[in-house]
Design a protein around this motif. Structure first.
Motif: not given
Length: 185
Positions: A10, A103-105, A121, A12-13, A151-152, A155
């Motif tokens: 996972a 993704d993180l979620q 990560f 960030p975008t 969002t990044a 994250e």
């Protein structure tokens, strides 16, 4: 030999998760890559069943309701993404080296149900490089980029929740480091 562990990648975008996973797919046939499901439309060059399982919102919701998703989330407030459970379980049972790129979620959900997995990560070399990659991708509007960058930031702050951090400063190097980690556990 011990049983393989699920590895969850996972980050960030726009950090390059998909690019690193694609490099692994082409260079390490011993690694089994999970194909996520999504309700977003395909980007140019993406193929159903290869890059994602593209599905309608109703079809996705039915799979979530029936417990067929190992993890799922609505990402960037727009599209749903998730990992079909059965193929992951089958890959583990067959002794393969399974890799989830999520993704993180999603990583947090997998940790709750499969805490024995290894969580990696993928980090950018710098914030500026992450912004350049997102802008250079050219697949989002300015508004979508702004949402993704916010969002990044969240994250990136979650790195310490992961077992290992791999910096994506070079696709091949990052991919080889990840595969080496997978083989060592």
């Amino acid at each position: 030999m011990s049983s393989p562990r699920l590895t969850v990648l996972a980050g960030p975008t726009a950090v390059g998760k998909g690019t690193v996973a694609a490099w692994i797919r082409h260079n390490h046939p011993e690694v089994w890559l999970s194909v996520s499901a999504t309700t977003r439309p395909p980007r140019p060059g993406e193929e159903d069943g290869v890059h994602y399982h593209f599905m309608s919102g109703d079809e996705f919701a039915d799979k979530v309701a029936s417990g067929e998703m190992l993890e799922w989330a609505v990402v960037h407030g727009r599209a749903s993404y998730g990992t079909p459970r059965r193929p992951v379980e089958e890959a583990l049972a067959a002794g393969k080296l399974p890799l989830l790129e999520i993704d993180l979620q999603g990583a947090r959900q997998v940790r709750a149900s499969m805490p024995q997995a290894c969580f990696v990560f993928l980090a950018p070399p710098s914030w500026d490089e992450l912004v350049d990659r997102l802008v250079g991708r050219g697949t989002e509007t300015a508004e979508e980029r702004a949402v993704r960058l916010e969002t990044a930031k969240v994250e990136l702050a979650a790195q310490n929740e992961f077992d290992r951090v791999v910096v994506n400063d070079d696709i091949r190097r990052a991919a080889e480091e990840l595969v080496s980690l997978m083989k060592s556990h």
